[in-house]
Design a protein around this motif. Structure first.
Motif, PDB file in Angstrom:
ATOM      1  N   ASP A   1       0.824  -1.212   0.000  1.00 10.72           N
ATOM      2  CA  ASP A   1       0.000   0.000   0.000  1.00 10.72           C
ATOM      3  C   ASP A   1       0.857   1.261   0.000  1.00 10.72           C
ATOM      4  OD1 ASP A   1      -2.298  -1.540  -0.068  1.00 10.72           O
ATOM      5  OD2 ASP A   1      -2.594  -1.447   2.114  1.00 10.72           O
ATOM      6  N   TRP A   2       1.939   1.268   0.764  1.00  3.60           N
ATOM      7  CA  TRP A   2       2.804   2.444   0.827  1.00  3.60           C
ATOM      8  C   TRP A   2       3.396   2.750  -0.545  1.00  3.60           C
ATOM      9  CZ3 TRP A   2       7.510   4.425  -0.225  1.00  3.60           C
ATOM     10  CH2 TRP A   2       7.868   5.601   0.425  1.00  3.60           C
ATOM     11  N   LEU A   3       3.957   1.724  -1.203  1.00  4.94           N
ATOM     12  CA  LEU A   3       4.555   1.934  -2.522  1.00  4.94           C
ATOM     13  C   LEU A   3       3.502   2.311  -3.565  1.00  4.94           C
ATOM     14  CD1 LEU A   3       7.118  -0.999  -2.458  1.00  4.94           C
ATOM     15  CD2 LEU A   3       7.677   1.434  -2.470  1.00  4.94           C
ATOM     16  N   ALA A   4       2.331   1.664  -3.506  1.00  7.51           N
ATOM     17  CA  ALA A   4       1.254   1.995  -4.453  1.00  7.51           C
ATOM     18  C   ALA A   4       0.788   3.436  -4.248  1.00  7.51           C
ATOM     19  CB  ALA A   4       0.093   1.020  -4.286  1.00  7.51           C
ATOM     20  N   ASP A   5       0.631   3.861  -2.999  1.00  4.28           N
ATOM     21  CA  ASP A   5       0.228   5.243  -2.717  1.00  4.28           C
ATOM     22  C   ASP A   5       1.273   6.237  -3.226  1.00  4.28           C
ATOM     23  OD1 ASP A   5      -2.112   4.376  -1.527  1.00  4.28           O
ATOM     24  OD2 ASP A   5      -1.367   4.630   0.529  1.00  4.28           O
ATOM     25  N   TYR A   6       2.541   5.914  -3.050  1.00  2.15           N
ATOM     26  CA  TYR A   6       3.626   6.771  -3.503  1.00  2.15           C
ATOM     27  C   TYR A   6       3.540   6.973  -5.019  1.00  2.15           C
ATOM     28  CZ  TYR A   6       8.408   8.390  -4.347  1.00  2.15           C
ATOM     29  OH  TYR A   6       9.511   9.104  -4.753  1.00  2.15           O
ATOM     30  N   LEU A   7       3.392   5.876  -5.754  1.00  2.00           N
ATOM     31  CA  LEU A   7       3.302   5.970  -7.214  1.00  2.00           C
ATOM     32  C   LEU A   7       2.003   6.627  -7.660  1.00  2.00           C
ATOM     33  CD1 LEU A   7       4.755   2.457  -8.094  1.00  2.00           C
ATOM     34  CD2 LEU A   7       5.842   4.667  -8.549  1.00  2.00           C
ATOM     35  N   GLN A   8       0.892   6.275  -7.005  1.00  2.94           N
ATOM     36  CA  GLN A   8      -0.417   6.816  -7.377  1.00  2.94           C
ATOM     37  C   GLN A   8      -0.467   8.328  -7.180  1.00  2.94           C
ATOM     38  OE1 GLN A   8      -3.015   4.948  -8.702  1.00  2.94           O
ATOM     39  NE2 GLN A   8      -3.887   6.948  -9.119  1.00  2.94           N
ATOM     40  N   SER A   9       0.105   8.815  -6.083  1.00  7.86           N
ATOM     41  CA  SER A   9       0.069  10.251  -5.799  1.00  7.86           C
ATOM     42  C   SER A   9       0.842  11.063  -6.839  1.00  7.86           C
ATOM     43  CB  SER A   9       0.610  10.536  -4.399  1.00  7.86           C
ATOM     44  OG  SER A   9       1.995  10.281  -4.330  1.00  7.86           O
ATOM     45  N   ARG A  10       1.728  10.412  -7.572  1.00  6.83           N
ATOM     46  CA  ARG A  10       2.503  11.083  -8.607  1.00  6.83           C
ATOM     47  C   ARG A  10       1.960  10.796 -10.011  1.00  6.83           C
ATOM     48  NH1 ARG A  10       4.890  10.363  -4.125  1.00  6.83           N
ATOM     49  NH2 ARG A  10       6.595  11.658  -3.409  1.00  6.83           N
ATOM     50  N   GLY A  11       0.856  10.051 -10.068  1.00  5.28           N
ATOM     51  CA  GLY A  11       0.245   9.724 -11.356  1.00  5.28           C
ATOM     52  C   GLY A  11       1.037   8.727 -12.174  1.00  5.28           C
TER      53      GLY A  11
ATOM     54  N   LEU B   1       1.374   5.123 -11.203  1.00  9.27           N
ATOM     55  CA  LEU B   1       0.947   3.738 -11.013  1.00  9.27           C
ATOM     56  C   LEU B   1       0.023   3.291 -12.139  1.00  9.27           C
ATOM     57  CD1 LEU B   1       1.059   1.252  -9.133  1.00  9.27           C
ATOM     58  CD2 LEU B   1      -0.990   2.139  -8.036  1.00  9.27           C
ATOM     59  N   LYS B   2       0.320   2.136 -12.713  1.00 11.83           N
ATOM     60  CA  LYS B   2      -0.517   1.564 -13.772  1.00 11.83           C
ATOM     61  C   LYS B   2      -1.258   0.319 -13.311  1.00 11.83           C
ATOM     62  CE  LYS B   2       0.697   4.681 -16.641  1.00 11.83           C
ATOM     63  NZ  LYS B   2      -0.207   5.778 -16.888  1.00 11.83           N
ATOM     64  N   ASP B   3      -0.602  -0.534 -12.505  1.00 13.46           N
ATOM     65  CA  ASP B   3      -1.232  -1.789 -12.098  1.00 13.46           C
ATOM     66  C   ASP B   3      -0.531  -2.373 -10.882  1.00 13.46           C
ATOM     67  OD1 ASP B   3      -3.165  -3.734 -12.364  1.00 13.46           O
ATOM     68  OD2 ASP B   3      -2.489  -4.435 -14.316  1.00 13.46           O
ATOM     69  N   VAL B   4      -1.290  -3.089 -10.048  1.00 17.40           N
ATOM     70  CA  VAL B   4      -0.748  -3.843  -8.913  1.00 17.40           C
ATOM     71  C   VAL B   4      -1.187  -5.281  -9.113  1.00 17.40           C
ATOM     72  CG1 VAL B   4      -0.727  -4.149  -6.407  1.00 17.40           C
ATOM     73  CG2 VAL B   4      -0.895  -1.846  -7.378  1.00 17.40           C
ATOM     74  N   LEU B   5      -0.210  -6.167  -9.254  1.00 12.14           N
ATOM     75  CA  LEU B   5      -0.485  -7.571  -9.561  1.00 12.14           C
ATOM     76  C   LEU B   5       0.227  -8.483  -8.576  1.00 12.14           C
ATOM     77  CD1 LEU B   5       0.223  -7.225 -13.373  1.00 12.14           C
ATOM     78  CD2 LEU B   5      -2.022  -7.410 -12.322  1.00 12.14           C
ATOM     79  N   PRO B   6      -0.366  -9.649  -8.302  1.00  8.97           N
ATOM     80  CA  PRO B   6       0.357 -10.613  -7.453  1.00  8.97           C
ATOM     81  C   PRO B   6       1.631 -11.051  -8.160  1.00  8.97           C
ATOM     82  CG  PRO B   6      -1.908 -11.339  -7.893  1.00  8.97           C
ATOM     83  CD  PRO B   6      -1.665 -10.132  -8.729  1.00  8.97           C
ATOM     84  N   LEU B   7       2.671 -11.267  -7.401  1.00 11.35           N
ATOM     85  CA  LEU B   7       3.940 -11.722  -7.965  1.00 11.35           C
ATOM     86  C   LEU B   7       3.905 -13.234  -8.076  1.00 11.35           C
ATOM     87  CD1 LEU B   7       6.826 -11.001  -8.886  1.00 11.35           C
ATOM     88  CD2 LEU B   7       7.522 -11.328  -6.520  1.00 11.35           C
ATOM     89  N   ASP B   8       4.010 -13.713  -9.284  1.00 11.11           N
ATOM     90  CA  ASP B   8       4.047 -15.148  -9.517  1.00 11.11           C
ATOM     91  C   ASP B   8       5.479 -15.618  -9.281  1.00 11.11           C
ATOM     92  OD1 ASP B   8       3.780 -17.744 -10.369  1.00 11.11           O
ATOM     93  OD2 ASP B   8       3.299 -17.250 -12.433  1.00 11.11           O
TER      94      ASP B   8
END
Length: 111
Positions: free
Chosen positions: A81-91, A93-100
């Motif tokens: 969530d922290w990393l996604a919020d960081y990227l999202q706040s800067r416009g 972030l494209k996708d968050v996917l489970p790591l296979d």
């Protein structure tokens, strides 16, 4: 390095001093100092975190990347969530996917 040090390094009497580790105790990239286990394990991209990654955050900086280009950060459960919020706040972030763990793409493919 002085002239004498250079000559000593070449003839073996003054062996070269290995480079100092990068700040924070992590080897600098390209140093070849990573252990095989660290190189094989996918770890969280959050600075200072060494936990195994469980998520793949795909991002793109439209000012410098083409629209189809994707950069990837890996995240553990605690930092997703922290990393996604960081990227999202800067416009970015494209996708968050489970790591296979096998390294294959987990996105659904069009049939």
């Amino acid at each position: 390095m002085s002239h004498d040090d250079l000559l000593g390094a070449l003839d073996g009497t003054n062996p070269p001093v290995p480079p100092a580790p990068a700040p924070g105790g992590r080897p600098s990239s390209g140093s070849g100092a990573r252990s095989s286990t660290a190189a094989d394990q996918q770890v969280c991209s959050r600075k200072g975190c060494g936990h195994p990654a469980a998520w793949r955050l795909e991002w793109n900086n439209p000012r410098i990347h083409t629209p189809e280009r994707r950069k990837t950060w890996l995240a553990c459960e605690d930092h997703r969530d922290w990393l996604a919020d960081y990227l999202q706040s800067r416009g970015l972030l494209k996708d968050v996917l489970p790591l296979d763990p096998t390294g294959t793409d987990t996105r659904e493919k069009d049939s």
